[in-house]
Design a protein around this motif. Structure first.
Motif, mmCIF file in Angstrom:
data_model
loop_
_atom_site.group_PDB
_atom_site.id
_atom_site.type_symbol
_atom_site.label_atom_id
_atom_site.label_comp_id
_atom_site.label_asym_id
_atom_site.label_seq_id
_atom_site.Cartn_x
_atom_site.Cartn_y
_atom_site.Cartn_z
ATOM 1 N N VAL A 187 27.685 -23.154 63.996
ATOM 2 C CA VAL A 187 28.633 -22.411 64.821
ATOM 3 C C VAL A 187 29.851 -23.286 65.094
ATOM 4 C CG1 VAL A 187 29.024 -21.250 67.018
ATOM 5 C CG2 VAL A 187 26.785 -21.073 65.896
ATOM 6 N N ARG A 188 31.035 -22.747 64.820
ATOM 7 C CA ARG A 188 32.285 -23.436 65.148
ATOM 8 C C ARG A 188 33.075 -22.571 66.124
ATOM 9 N NH1 ARG A 188 34.553 -25.060 59.247
ATOM 10 N NH2 ARG A 188 32.693 -26.175 58.482
ATOM 11 N N GLU A 189 33.156 -23.026 67.344
ATOM 12 C CA GLU A 189 33.959 -22.337 68.350
ATOM 13 C C GLU A 189 35.364 -22.934 68.358
ATOM 14 O OE1 GLU A 189 32.033 -22.145 72.164
ATOM 15 O OE2 GLU A 189 30.042 -22.144 71.251
ATOM 16 N N GLY A 190 36.319 -22.159 68.849
ATOM 17 C CA GLY A 190 37.695 -22.642 68.868
ATOM 18 C C GLY A 190 38.253 -22.886 67.483
ATOM 19 N N PHE A 191 37.804 -22.089 66.510
ATOM 20 C CA PHE A 191 38.224 -22.251 65.111
ATOM 21 C C PHE A 191 39.030 -21.033 64.679
ATOM 22 C CE2 PHE A 191 37.781 -21.941 60.532
ATOM 23 C CZ PHE A 191 37.950 -23.248 60.103
ATOM 24 N N THR A 192 40.247 -21.272 64.213
ATOM 25 C CA THR A 192 41.138 -20.197 63.789
ATOM 26 C C THR A 192 41.181 -20.103 62.276
ATOM 27 O OG1 THR A 192 42.541 -20.459 65.736
ATOM 28 C CG2 THR A 192 43.501 -19.307 63.861
ATOM 29 N N VAL A 193 40.878 -18.924 61.748
ATOM 30 C CA VAL A 193 40.954 -18.698 60.298
ATOM 31 C C VAL A 193 42.407 -18.412 59.938
ATOM 32 C CG1 VAL A 193 40.233 -17.227 58.385
ATOM 33 C CG2 VAL A 193 38.590 -17.855 60.171
ATOM 34 N N GLU A 194 42.980 -19.263 59.105
ATOM 35 C CA GLU A 194 44.368 -19.100 58.683
ATOM 36 C C GLU A 194 44.485 -18.254 57.422
ATOM 37 O OE1 GLU A 194 45.593 -23.066 58.035
ATOM 38 O OE2 GLU A 194 45.587 -23.635 60.153
ATOM 39 N N ILE A 204 37.094 -19.514 53.269
ATOM 40 C CA ILE A 204 38.128 -19.468 54.305
ATOM 41 C C ILE A 204 38.799 -20.831 54.429
ATOM 42 C CG2 ILE A 204 36.951 -17.674 55.632
ATOM 43 C CD1 ILE A 204 36.008 -19.898 57.567
ATOM 44 N N ARG A 205 40.044 -20.789 54.882
ATOM 45 C CA ARG A 205 40.746 -22.002 55.293
ATOM 46 C C ARG A 205 41.163 -21.814 56.729
ATOM 47 N NH1 ARG A 205 46.013 -23.448 55.739
ATOM 48 N NH2 ARG A 205 46.699 -21.536 54.716
ATOM 49 N N GLY A 206 40.935 -22.827 57.573
ATOM 50 C CA GLY A 206 41.283 -22.693 58.975
ATOM 51 C C GLY A 206 41.363 -24.029 59.671
ATOM 52 N N HIS A 207 41.597 -23.996 60.985
ATOM 53 C CA HIS A 207 41.720 -25.238 61.744
ATOM 54 C C HIS A 207 41.020 -25.103 63.085
ATOM 55 C CE1 HIS A 207 45.149 -22.853 63.310
ATOM 56 N NE2 HIS A 207 44.899 -23.490 64.444
ATOM 57 N N ASP A 208 40.567 -26.236 63.593
ATOM 58 C CA ASP A 208 39.947 -26.239 64.913
ATOM 59 C C ASP A 208 41.024 -26.425 65.973
ATOM 60 O OD1 ASP A 208 40.620 -28.954 64.916
ATOM 61 O OD2 ASP A 208 38.619 -29.574 64.293
ATOM 62 N N LYS A 209 40.614 -26.501 67.236
ATOM 63 C CA LYS A 209 41.595 -26.559 68.327
ATOM 64 C C LYS A 209 42.372 -27.868 68.350
ATOM 65 C CE LYS A 209 37.800 -27.713 71.473
ATOM 66 N NZ LYS A 209 37.063 -27.246 72.682
ATOM 67 N N ASP A 210 41.867 -28.887 67.628
ATOM 68 C CA ASP A 210 42.594 -30.155 67.535
ATOM 69 C C ASP A 210 43.533 -30.198 66.332
ATOM 70 O OD1 ASP A 210 41.312 -31.222 69.793
ATOM 71 O OD2 ASP A 210 39.558 -31.770 68.596
ATOM 72 N N GLY A 211 43.548 -29.108 65.547
ATOM 73 C CA GLY A 211 44.458 -29.013 64.417
ATOM 74 C C GLY A 211 43.891 -29.442 63.093
ATOM 75 N N GLY A 212 42.646 -29.911 63.077
ATOM 76 C CA GLY A 212 42.045 -30.338 61.826
ATOM 77 C C GLY A 212 41.762 -29.170 60.901
ATOM 78 N N THR A 213 42.274 -29.219 59.679
ATOM 79 C CA THR A 213 42.135 -28.118 58.725
ATOM 80 C C THR A 213 40.935 -28.352 57.817
ATOM 81 O OG1 THR A 213 44.515 -27.698 58.709
ATOM 82 C CG2 THR A 213 43.249 -26.856 56.844
ATOM 83 N N THR A 214 40.179 -27.284 57.572
ATOM 84 C CA THR A 214 39.040 -27.365 56.661
ATOM 85 C C THR A 214 39.042 -26.159 55.730
ATOM 86 O OG1 THR A 214 37.565 -26.170 58.169
ATOM 87 C CG2 THR A 214 37.612 -28.568 58.357
ATOM 88 N N ILE A 215 38.428 -26.354 54.579
ATOM 89 C CA ILE A 215 38.195 -25.275 53.631
ATOM 90 C C ILE A 215 36.693 -25.161 53.433
ATOM 91 C CG2 ILE A 215 38.419 -24.552 51.218
ATOM 92 C CD1 ILE A 215 41.180 -25.811 51.199
ATOM 93 N N ASP A 216 36.168 -23.961 53.614
ATOM 94 C CA ASP A 216 34.737 -23.705 53.456
ATOM 95 C C ASP A 216 34.556 -22.551 52.490
ATOM 96 O OD1 ASP A 216 33.522 -25.465 55.699
ATOM 97 O OD2 ASP A 216 35.121 -24.363 56.707
ATOM 98 N N ARG A 217 33.577 -22.696 51.604
ATOM 99 C CA ARG A 217 33.354 -21.680 50.584
ATOM 100 C C ARG A 217 31.964 -21.078 50.731
ATOM 101 N NH1 ARG A 217 37.647 -21.863 47.291
ATOM 102 N NH2 ARG A 217 38.816 -23.828 47.210
ATOM 103 N N ALA A 218 31.858 -19.824 50.347
ATOM 104 C CA ALA A 218 30.583 -19.117 50.437
ATOM 105 C C ALA A 218 30.558 -17.982 49.431
ATOM 106 C CB ALA A 218 30.367 -18.567 51.846
#
Length: 215
Positions: A130-137, A149-163
């Motif tokens: 579970v990732r709270e405070g995560f915005t999907v860009e 999806i590509r998105g960032h957490d509330k601190d601005g860190g960007t991640t790419i996750d695949r499924a």
């Protein structure tokens, strides 16, 4: 409660399923998929507990679902009172009766600060990440199929996750639905506007009351 599903093509996948939106549609989806042994990522831009202007009243079929998932006792244990009468006051007369169905003759109306937190916690306990405070860009698409999806957490860190599958349970203005041009169906025109407020210290008689007037 609506959802949109995108299926990805081949390639490296971090998860079996990514669920975008962690309230009363997305959290149970993630919970059930995780219990089946799937690798699940559940994301939401909100943090929990938090409020939302949406469904409050859980009718008997919803209680039956909570019971199947082993969560009904948690909801009832929060102290929200049982509702055993629905009353619709139309002015000249009142329609009143008891909720009934699937073995229940009551309903409950927990605040969403209560219900959603229970559902999100249960999804995590079932094995979903579970990732709270995560915005999907961005919804990632490759060759016409959704890959993650590509998105960032509330601190601005960007991640790419695949499924292999991405589920959109992110509400009326769904990012997933827009990205996949999902078809709308069973739509109805808007006919009402609702305003919410909350009161403490009022007597509770186990009754849901609706007062409908022309204005």
């Amino acid at each position: 409660m609506t959802s949109t599903v995108g299926v990805s093509g081949a390639g490296t996948q971090d998860y079996d399923v990514i669920v975008v939106g962690a309230r009363c549609a997305g959290a149970p989806a993630a919970l059930l998929l995780a219990r089946l042994g799937h690798r699940v990522l559940l994301v939401d831009r909100a943090t929990f507990p938090s409020d939302t202007i949406s469904t409050h009243l859980i009718h008997p079929p919803g209680l039956a679902a909570l019971e199947r998932w082993g969560l009904l006792d948690r909801v009832v244990g929060t102290g929200c009172p049982a509702i055993d009468i629905y009353a619709f006051d139309l002015g000249p007369f009142v329609l009143a009766g008891s909720p009934a169905g699937e073995g229940f003759d009551v309903s409950y109306a927990p605040r969403r600060t209560v219900l959603d937190k229970i559902l999100v916690d249960a999804a995590a306990e079932s094995g979903a990440e579970v990732r709270e405070g995560f915005t999907v860009e961005e919804i990632l698409v490759d060759g016409g199929t959704v890959t993650g999806i590509r998105g960032h957490d509330k601190d601005g860190g960007t991640t790419i996750d695949r499924a292999r599958i991405v589920v959109g349970a992110d509400g009326l203005h769904s990012t997933v639905a827009k990205a996949t041009a999902a078809t709308s169906y069973a739509e109805k025109p808007k006919i009402n506007a609702y305003y919410y407020t909350y009161w403490a210290g009022l007597p509770m008689y186990g009754q849901f009351e609706a007062f409908d007037r022309e204005d």
